[in-house]
Scaffold this active site. Structure first.
Site, mmCIF file in Angstrom:
data_model
loop_
_atom_site.group_PDB
_atom_site.id
_atom_site.type_symbol
_atom_site.label_atom_id
_atom_site.label_comp_id
_atom_site.label_asym_id
_atom_site.label_seq_id
_atom_site.Cartn_x
_atom_site.Cartn_y
_atom_site.Cartn_z
ATOM 1 N N CYS A 52 2.770 9.667 -8.574
ATOM 2 C CA CYS A 52 1.726 9.032 -7.760
ATOM 3 C C CYS A 52 0.554 8.551 -8.601
ATOM 4 O O CYS A 52 0.137 7.409 -8.506
ATOM 5 C CB CYS A 52 1.244 10.009 -6.686
ATOM 6 S SG CYS A 52 -0.144 9.372 -5.719
ATOM 7 N N LYS A 60 -0.398 1.365 -8.255
ATOM 8 C CA LYS A 60 0.165 0.326 -7.387
ATOM 9 C C LYS A 60 -0.890 -0.200 -6.425
ATOM 10 O O LYS A 60 -0.976 -1.413 -6.200
ATOM 11 C CB LYS A 60 1.346 0.898 -6.610
ATOM 12 C CG LYS A 60 1.921 -0.043 -5.563
ATOM 13 C CD LYS A 60 2.862 0.691 -4.632
ATOM 14 C CE LYS A 60 2.122 1.679 -3.740
ATOM 15 N NZ LYS A 60 3.028 2.457 -2.873
ATOM 16 N N GLU A 460 -7.961 -3.383 17.718
ATOM 17 C CA GLU A 460 -8.275 -3.291 19.147
ATOM 18 C C GLU A 460 -7.090 -3.680 20.014
ATOM 19 O O GLU A 460 -6.969 -3.256 21.168
ATOM 20 C CB GLU A 460 -9.470 -4.177 19.499
ATOM 21 C CG GLU A 460 -9.203 -5.670 19.434
ATOM 22 C CD GLU A 460 -10.406 -6.499 19.875
ATOM 23 O OE1 GLU A 460 -10.847 -6.326 21.027
ATOM 24 O OE2 GLU A 460 -10.897 -7.293 19.047
#
Length: 469
Positions: A52, A60, A460
């Site tokens: 990671c 990344k 929304e």
């Protein structure tokens, strides 16, 4: 920080908790155990932080942002900015990105030092169910956690060695001009999207007819359309047969059909071949055969819901366990395991259900829960209500470039409990977290409807959906 680097002098150490792998899950579990008063060591042969931090999520995402800046520049003129003579220098972002990763390493070293976690630099090999050796150092522990992660697969085809994997992508000193990416999963589409947005010519080779096949069809189908619209050359039903090196930075990639409709062609003048065809369990020379630990057919360690392996007091989590290969999953599972082992919380475990995930493609994807196909299998099509919405985000209202967002809410009758939420488009990655909390709490469509919308935003639309499709 007490870091032991193996030099060849025989020694022996004993710990309450030994962690193999200083990736996100291992660090989280080891540090939490140390905070609970246990004597902890972590073994790592590479840079701290695992995939990671070093060759995954963090660098990344930096490159995702870099590519996003290119997209903003594309639209500047429509917002009234006169931007001329724009040049991109790959070496600058690489240096800045690498410097940031080094700072993360320093931060981890400081945290491990403060928490009295011993970091042992070297390769761990089991010599028995309770003992590991690193060079000449023998280490025993009451509890051992394996978090050694995964490694990229390089296919067995002639000339495969001329390609790079996602690890090699972060070593590139210069931006490639003509890239071939082989793969249809999230790593393939993320790196293809980044390179394409930054101006590289990108060809994506996929064996089947679509990308991200395990995702909801709305996401995979429309992402592929957007990628093609944005310039990625997608060649479906095909695979790489051979790579020939013509000269330095000059490859010929030979394709062959994988199924009907595939391509028999050659891609020339390729300066970067990128393999993104999956990941294998990283168990090289771990000596798991000396422990009796059971593994599945793919080589991943089999664990129960509490991260127990088939051998007492040996545990595994994260990518090496082959389930939900996501950093936050490993961190969450690791911390819960530490509390279960050392804090008396004997029933504590990670619930592997409704785990949110994001694909940092261009445009990005956010998803949690069941796909529509999975929901139909579980509940039956007649017991579902599915709400869909497609719209153009406001950011593109005044731009020449246009892009659509796609949303889907899958609800199970009779109370319309939300069992799946999927979104593709601008800011999908930032929309998902709050909705994920609601879905983990068992939210229904009525709960969504009762929430006042924040206007004008893209998210929304999830609380204003009226009619099922």
């Amino acid at each position: 920080l007490k870091v032991i680097k193996m030099a060849g002098r025989a020694a022996q150490k004993t710990f309450d908790y030994l962690v193999i792998g200083a990736g996100s899950g291992g660090l989280a579990s080891g540090r939490r155990a140390a905070g609970l008063g246990k004597k902890v060591a972590i073994i790592e042969h590479g840079p701290v932080g695992g995939t990671c931090v070093n060759v995954g999520c963090i660098p990344k995402k930096v490159m995702f942002y870099c590519a996003s800046h290119a997209e903003y520049i594309r639209d500047h003129a429509d917002y009234g900015f006169k931007v001329t003579d724009v040049k991109f220098d790959w070496s600058i972002i690489k240096k800045n990105r690498d410097d940031y990763i080094k700072n993360i390493h320093k931060a981890y070293f400081g945290l491990l030092d403060e928490e009295n976690v011993e970091l042992i630099h070297g390769h761990a090999t089991f010599t028995g169910p309770r003992e590991v050796c690193v060079g000449d150092l023998k280490i025993s522990a009451d509890h051992i956690l394996i978090t050694s992660g995964t490694k990229p697969i390089v296919p067995d085809v002639p000339g495969a060695e001329y390609g790079i994997t996602s690890d090699g992508f972060f070593e590139l000193e210069d931006q490639p001009k003509n890239v071939v990416v082989s793969g249809s999963g999230y790593i393939a589409v993320e790196l293809a999207g980044i390179l394409n947005a930054l101006g590289s010519k990108v060809t994506l080779i996929i064996r089947r007819g679509k990308i991200l096949r395990s995702f909801d069809a709305m996401l995979s189908d429309n992402l592929m359309k957007e990628m093609i619209t944005n310039g990625v050359n997608v060649i479906p039903h095909s695979k790489v047969k051979e790579i020939r090196k013509v000269a330095e930075n000059d490859l010929t990639v030979c394709l062959t059909p994988h199924e009907d409709g595939g391509s028999s062609s050659e891609l020339t003048k390729v300066d970067c071949m990128l393999w993104a065809v999956g990941r294998d369990a990283n168990d090289v020379n771990l000596g798991l055969e000396t422990t009796g630990i059971k593994r599945d057919k793919a080589g991943f360690i089999e664990v129960d819901p509490y991260q127990n392996t088939s051998v007492s007091n040996i545990y595994a989590l994260g990518d090496i366990a082959g389930k939900y290969l996501l950093t936050p999953v490993a961190i969450n599972a690791g911390r819960k395991l530490a509390h279960r082992l050392f804090d008396g919380k004997t029933d504590l475990k990670l619930e592997y259900e409704n785990i949110p995930s994001v694909v940092f493609s261009h445009p990005p994807i956010g998803t949690i829960g069941l796909t529509e196909a999975q929901a139909e299998t579980k509940y039956g099509k007649d017991n579902l209500r599915v709400y869909r919405y497609q719209y153009r985000p406001l950011i593109y209202a005044v731009t020449t470039y246009k892009e659509q967002n796609f949303m889907k809410l899958i609800c199970a009758l009779p109370d319309e409990k939300v069992v799946g939420l999927h979104v593709l488009g601008k800011d999908a990655d930032e929309m998902l977290q709050g909705f994920s909390v609601a879905i983990k709490m068992g939210a229904t469509k009525a709960d969504f409807d009762n929430c006042v919308a924040i206007h004008p935003t893209a998210s929304e639309n999830f609380v204003t959906l009226r009619f099922p499709s």
